[in-house]
Design a protein around this motif. Structure first.
Motif, mmCIF file in Angstrom:
data_model
loop_
_atom_site.group_PDB
_atom_site.id
_atom_site.type_symbol
_atom_site.label_atom_id
_atom_site.label_comp_id
_atom_site.label_asym_id
_atom_site.label_seq_id
_atom_site.Cartn_x
_atom_site.Cartn_y
_atom_site.Cartn_z
ATOM 1 N N UNK A 1 52.835 75.442 -20.371
ATOM 2 C CA UNK A 1 53.625 75.241 -18.904
ATOM 3 C C UNK A 1 54.119 74.084 -18.455
ATOM 4 N N UNK A 2 54.998 74.457 -17.598
ATOM 5 C CA UNK A 2 56.211 73.099 -17.299
ATOM 6 C C UNK A 2 56.089 71.429 -17.672
ATOM 7 N N UNK B 1 59.880 77.197 -17.713
ATOM 8 C CA UNK B 1 60.183 75.545 -18.664
ATOM 9 C C UNK B 1 61.567 76.222 -18.973
ATOM 10 N N UNK B 2 61.950 77.231 -19.538
ATOM 11 C CA UNK B 2 63.091 76.813 -19.980
ATOM 12 C C UNK B 2 63.828 76.533 -18.894
ATOM 13 N N UNK B 3 63.762 77.173 -17.640
ATOM 14 C CA UNK B 3 64.924 77.129 -16.149
ATOM 15 C C UNK B 3 64.656 75.420 -16.642
ATOM 16 N N UNK B 4 63.951 74.481 -16.556
ATOM 17 C CA UNK B 4 63.812 72.926 -16.496
ATOM 18 C C UNK B 4 64.574 72.732 -17.414
ATOM 19 N N UNK C 1 62.857 76.606 -5.931
ATOM 20 C CA UNK C 1 62.537 78.568 -5.980
ATOM 21 C C UNK C 1 63.415 79.243 -6.905
ATOM 22 N N UNK C 2 64.911 77.985 -7.904
ATOM 23 C CA UNK C 2 64.941 78.688 -9.125
ATOM 24 C C UNK C 2 63.467 78.810 -9.251
ATOM 25 N N UNK C 3 62.915 77.853 -10.069
ATOM 26 C CA UNK C 3 62.221 77.690 -10.978
ATOM 27 C C UNK C 3 61.096 78.513 -10.978
ATOM 28 N N UNK C 4 60.484 78.999 -9.676
ATOM 29 C CA UNK C 4 59.587 80.137 -9.455
ATOM 30 C C UNK C 4 59.759 81.566 -10.043
ATOM 31 N N UNK C 5 61.564 82.077 -9.217
ATOM 32 C CA UNK C 5 62.451 83.337 -9.404
ATOM 33 C C UNK C 5 61.993 82.912 -11.306
ATOM 34 N N UNK C 6 62.806 81.910 -12.191
ATOM 35 C CA UNK C 6 62.595 82.049 -13.197
ATOM 36 C C UNK C 6 61.106 82.797 -14.024
#
Ligand code: MN
Ligand code: MN
Length: 374
Positions: free
Chosen positions: A70-71, A103-106, A238-243
């Motif tokens: 996970x992240x 995690x990929x978004x981060x 929010x962007x992390x959560x959407x991803x």
């Protein structure tokens, strides 16, 4: 004339007095601050001296989080490896599976590649972050040289006879413990590392909203987002959560294993897979699909039973759908959550949602201890 002169000297005296007292104040401050600096320098040396105790380490140190990364696991592995390198060690982060969409978004935001996959830990120097269970860790770990464990879960099954740096604290994220260790060593993470640490803390504390969020998590997030140059952490979260909610392009099996952990109590092994969705319709749909998947995944993982948690958690919504793999698993859920949950034919639906780490695992452990296998 005389009188005038005498009066004139008063403002001069006042100015001199002010200058002397202000000057004295600053001298005092400087003495206090140099005392602080000396103490801080000593603290740093004391904290760094633990590393001398490890002696000469041959070969690289591989820093890994748990399977189904996970992240927090990935961010902590990257950050701890960077800290070890800053302390003069040859260290590199690795993962034990492909990273999830969040995690990929981060990683994309930090312009970093995912750490390479570690197939087998035997014979290697290992530092573990975000776990201390053999079942959740690298294959071959029993034959590895474990030099450090940094974690925020209960103490797991991993044991070593060697001296090691073991730091477990009940904080919201492992990345927060690593931030504290950076401070103890008198160091700061660079911008990319700070960004993945920030993402790790946002993820594990659900944007500081999780019950287990501490003062240290808030302070860590504040400082790290500053270094990372992210001013709006709410928007980033929010962007992390959407991803995270997008399971697009994934098979049901990939979804099952995207956030999956195995446990053992009284010799009985079970797995818990977690997934998140946006609404009740998707939750019910996913619960049905996962129910159908249980027979093959129990066979392939060798677990005695398994549970799926599908949760909805945003705005004012907090619901968990707990799906048991079979009758035995259903009995466990009935005993643990029967009073608060409603069984809908597939899932035990519970409001508010429950944490795998702090609610489900202790409840299942209690049940298995109270009902040993005949
Ligand atoms: Mn984790
Ligand atoms: Mn964690």
């Amino acid at each position: 004339m005389k009188g005038k002169r005498n009066w004139r000297i008063i403002p001069v005296l006042v100015i001199v007095l002010i200058a002397v007292s202000v000057g004295g104040y600053f001298v005092g401050e400087n003495i206090a601050s140099s005392r602080y600096q000396a103490q801080r320098g000593k603290d740093i040396l004391l904290n760094r001296s633990a590393w001398d105790g490890l002696g000469e380490i041959e070969g690289p140190i591989y820093v890994t989080g748990h399977k189904s990364p996970d992240s927090d696991t990935v961010g902590s592995a990257i950050a701890y490896a960077a800290l070890l390198r800053a302390l003069g060690y040859d260290a590199q982060p690795v993962v034990l599976g492909s990273v999830n969409h969040e995690t990929q978004y981060i990683l994309d935001a930090a312009k970093l590649d995912a750490p390479p996959l570690l197939e087998d830990a035997s014979g290697r120097n290992m530092a573990l972050v975000d776990h201390s269970e053999y079942l959740q860790s690298a294959d071959g770990l029993q034959d590895a040289h474990i030099i450090s464990i940094i974690d925020h879960h209960g103490d797991g099954t991993v044991q070593t006879g060697n001296q090691l740096i073991y730091d477990a604290r009940p904080l919201g994220a492992t990345a927060t413990i690593i931030w504290l260790r950076y401070r103890d060593a008198g160091l700061s993470p660079d911008q990319q590392t700070a960004l993945v640490m920030m993402g790790a803390i946002l993820s594990d504390t659900k944007n500081l909203q999780a019950e287990k969020t501490t003062f240290a998590d808030r302070e860590a997030l504040r400082e790290l987002s500053g270094i990372a140059g992210i001013s709006d952490t709410d928007a980033f979260y929010n962007e992390m959560y959407k991803a995270l909610l997008s399971y697009e392009g994934m098979t049901d099996e990939e979804i099952y294993f995207s956030d999956y952990k195995e446990y053992e109590t009284e010799g009985r092994k079970y797995g818990i897979a977690c997934m998140k969705v946006y609404d009740e319709e998707s939750a019910k749909d996913l619960a049905e699909r996962m129910k159908a998947l249980f027979p093959p995944v129990l066979a392939s993982t060798g677990m005695e039973m398994a549970f799926v948690k599908v949760s909805i958690s945003h705005d004012d919504l907090s619901i968990a759908y707990l799906v048991p793999s079979d009758d035995a698993a259903a009995e466990v859920l009935e005993a643990a959550f029967g009073e608060t949950a409603v069984f809908d034919g597939t899932s035990y639906v519970i409001t508010p949602s429950v944490s795998r780490k702090t609610v489900m695992v202790p409840a299942i452990t209690d049940y298995l201890k109270a009902h040993p296998e005949e």
